[in-house]
Design a protein around this motif. Sequence first.
Motif, short mmCIF file in Angstrom:
data_model
loop_
_atom_site.label_atom_id
_atom_site.label_comp_id
_atom_site.label_asym_id
_atom_site.label_seq_id
_atom_site.Cartn_x
_atom_site.Cartn_y
_atom_site.Cartn_z
N VAL A 98 0.84 -1.21 0.00
CA VAL A 98 0.00 0.00 0.00
C VAL A 98 0.88 1.26 0.00
CG1 VAL A 98 -1.59 1.34 1.45
CG2 VAL A 98 -1.99 -1.10 1.07
N ASN A 102 3.93 1.69 -1.09
CA ASN A 102 4.62 1.90 -2.36
C ASN A 102 3.66 2.42 -3.44
OD1 ASN A 102 5.88 0.75 -5.09
ND2 ASN A 102 7.51 1.09 -3.59
N VAL A 103 2.48 1.82 -3.50
CA VAL A 103 1.48 2.30 -4.48
C VAL A 103 1.15 3.77 -4.18
CG1 VAL A 103 -0.91 2.06 -5.27
CG2 VAL A 103 0.49 0.02 -4.93
N ALA A 104 0.96 4.09 -2.92
CA ALA A 104 0.62 5.46 -2.53
C ALA A 104 1.71 6.44 -2.95
CB ALA A 104 0.37 5.53 -1.03
N LYS A 145 4.10 6.13 -5.24
CA LYS A 145 4.25 6.23 -6.70
C LYS A 145 3.06 6.99 -7.29
CE LYS A 145 8.00 3.60 -6.87
NZ LYS A 145 7.95 2.16 -7.17
N LEU A 146 1.90 6.79 -6.70
CA LEU A 146 0.72 7.51 -7.17
C LEU A 146 0.90 9.01 -6.95
CD1 LEU A 146 -2.19 7.30 -8.29
CD2 LEU A 146 -2.99 7.20 -5.94
N LEU A 147 1.44 9.34 -5.80
CA LEU A 147 1.70 10.74 -5.45
C LEU A 147 2.67 11.35 -6.46
CD1 LEU A 147 0.50 12.09 -3.00
CD2 LEU A 147 2.62 11.65 -1.78
N GLU A 148 3.68 10.57 -6.80
CA GLU A 148 4.68 11.03 -7.76
C GLU A 148 4.01 11.28 -9.11
OE1 GLU A 148 8.73 9.09 -9.61
OE2 GLU A 148 7.94 8.18 -7.79
N GLY A 149 3.19 10.33 -9.55
CA GLY A 149 2.49 10.47 -10.82
C GLY A 149 1.52 11.64 -10.80
N THR A 150 0.85 11.82 -9.68
CA THR A 150 -0.12 12.90 -9.57
C THR A 150 0.58 14.25 -9.65
OG1 THR A 150 -1.41 11.45 -8.16
CG2 THR A 150 -2.06 13.75 -8.23
N ILE A 169 3.33 14.90 -11.29
CA ILE A 169 3.66 15.10 -12.71
C ILE A 169 2.42 15.54 -13.48
CG2 ILE A 169 4.44 13.95 -14.83
CD1 ILE A 169 6.12 12.08 -13.02
#
Lengths: 338, 338
Positions: A228, A230-232, A234-239, A241
Motif C-alpha cells: 500500500v 509503495n502504491v501510494a 508512486k501515485l503521489l509522484e504520478g499525480t 507530474i
Amino acid sequence: MIILVDAMGGDNAPEDIVNGSMDAINEAEGFDIVLVGDSQKVSRIINERKFDSPRLTVHHAGDVVTNEDKPTKAIRGKRDSSMVVAFRLLKENKGDVLLSAGNSGALMAGALFIVGRMKGVDRPSLPAIVPTKTGSALIIDSGLNTVCKPVNFLQFGIMGSVYMKEIFNVDNPKVGLINVGAEQSKGNDLIKQAHSLLTKSSLNFMGNIEGKDIMLGGVHVAVCDGFVGNVALKLLEGTAIYFFSNIKRILSKNFLNKIAAAIIVKDIKKFSHRLDADEVGGAPILGVKGLVIKSHGSSNAKTIKNVIINRAYALGKTAILKKLNDQFKDWEVEDIEP
Amino acid sequence: MIILVDAMGGDNAPEDIVNGSMDAINEAEGFDIVLVGDSQKVSRIINERKFDSPRLTVHHAGDVVTNEDKPTKAIRGKRDSSMVVAFRLLKENKGDVLLSAGNSGALMAGALFIVGRMKGVDRPSLPAIVPTKTGSALIIDSGLNTVCKPVNFLQFGIMGSVYMKEIFNVDNPKVGLINVGAEQSKGNDLIKQAHSLLTKSSLNFMGNIEGKDIMLGGVHVAVCDGFVGNVALKLLEGTAIYFFSNIKRILSKNFLNKIAAAIIVKDIKKFSHRLDADEVGGAPILGVKGLVIKSHGSSNAKTIKNVIINRAYALGKTAILKKLNDQFKDWEVEDIEP
C-alpha cells in the motif's frame, strides 16, 4: 563524522553520485565522505572538476551490484562490490553512515546480513517523507515489506514516531493506520488486529486514516504495509507530474496566460520543489544496527547532495540508533529470513 | 428509460438528491425519474421549486437506511426503506437503473441479495474513474473487496474492460495490474498469481504498473484489490485538495500574483473540475444482474444531476449487462456470502 557513499549504485552512477558528494562538501561542514567504488572512474570525475579536499577520499571496490542482481545472492556473492565493501566499512566502524542509490533489495539484504537487525525488531522498514498541507508526514512502510503481520504495523508506528521526533522535531507524533474508512470496524482482519495493537500501545495513535488524510496533514506517521505504501508513494509522484504538466499547459496556452506565467513562475517552481523527490528523496532503513540510507534509484547530483546533508549527516548527528534500541530492547520476536 | 433514485440516501438527502433529479430532467431528455422516499418530504422540495413535469414521479417509502446500519441487516430488516423499495422496483422491472448515494455496504448487499450476482462472477466490484494525463482510467476495485483471490483480479480486469468500452468507447482497453514494480517477479504471491491469470487471458494486458503509471495514462483499466484501490482514490482526492490549496495560496499572495490569478482563474477552475468528484463521482456495481449505481456519500445536487445524466442514463442506453453476461456465462465459480 564519516559518510560512506556507494559511488557505483543508482541509475546515474558514478557521475552524479561523485558530483553530488563534492557539492555536499562544498555546501556544508561537519562530515567527511568516503566514496566507495571503482577508484579509477571515481578519481577521474573528481579530477575533472579539479576538486581537492581532505574531506573526500576514495576507497576502491572493483565490482558493482546491479539492479538485475538478486539481492541476497549479490550481497553474499559480490564481496568486492561497492555496496558490500561499504557495508563492511560500516560494520568495522570505519564510517558512521552508509548511503546508496543502488539496488534496494540488495541494500536491505546487506543491512540485514552484514549490519544486522536490531534486537526486538521483527521487520526493518523503509519509510518515506511526503509533503502535506500542514508540513510533512512519514509513510511507513514504503515498499520493503509487501506482506505484513499485525505486529509489523505496530513496530512501523514506533520506528516512525522515533524518526519524526529525531529528524523533524515533532514532539508527540500523531500516528494513523491507513485503512479504507475511519471507523474501527473497517478493513480486513489483518488491519483490525493492527488497529487493536496500536490502540493498546503508548503511541499517540489517532486511529484509522484514509488516503486523503495523509495529504491534509492529520498525522505525522501513516502506517501501512509496503504494498500500500509503495502504491501510494508512486501515485503521489504520478499525480505531481500530472498536476504540473496541466499547470504548464495552462501557463503557456496563450499570450495573456504567458504574462501570468511570468509573474507566478517562481512561486510555482518553489511549490513544485516541495513535491520533488530529488529534493527529499532519501530515507534510512529503520530497525537495523547501523545507519543505512537509501537514496532513490534515479538520484541525480542534487539528490545526492541533499540526501548527504539532510539525511545522512542530519541522522548521524542524532541518537536515533540508541532511541530505537531503547524502544525495542525488551521485545521478543521470532527470527526472520528475508 | 426509468431511473429509480433513492431520494433518502446520502449526506445531503433528500434536498440535494431531489434537486439534482429535477436539474437532470431540465438538462437532458430520454429518461423519466422515480424518486423513492418519504413522499411528504420529497414532494415539499419539488413544490418549493414549483417543478412540474410528467417525467418526475414519487414512490413512497417511509424508512431510511442510514450509514450506521449494518449492510446485510438493513437490507433484510428495513423492508420499507427507500433503498430496499428502490431495489424491489428494479427487480420487478419497474425501473431500468437504480441510483443511490446511501450506505455503500447496504447498496452492495442489496445488489447481491435482491438483484442477484451475475452468473459466473465471483465478486461484483465497484470501479472508479480517475483523470489521467491522456484521458481517463478506471481503478477497479475501488473499495468493495478488501480481500481478494487471484481470480478476482482477472474478473475485475474483464469487467473493467467491458465498462471502458461501453461508456468511454475505448476500443481494446489496456489493462494493468497495480504492483510495487514493473518486473514480473515483483509483489507478493497473490499478485504474482493474479499476474499469471491476467497474462493467460484474452485481455489487452500490459503487465504490472506502479501508482505513477495510472496518472501518466499508460492504461485504461488499473486492476487492484479494494483496499489498495480505496487508499489510492482517497489519496488522489487529498492530493487534489492539497494541490489546489497551494495554487490558491500562490494566486492570492500579493498584488501582482492576483493579477496573474485574474488571467488564469478560468483555466485553473476548468482543470480543477476534472478532478472534482462532484463532476464524475458515480459508478455502477459491476457483476450483478441489474444496473445499480453508487454516487458518493457527500453528493450534492450537481453530483446527482451529473451522475443521472452521465452514468445512469448513459449506462442504461448501452448493452453492458448483456456484454458482461457474454463474458461470464461459461465461468464456474463457487457461491459467496458477502
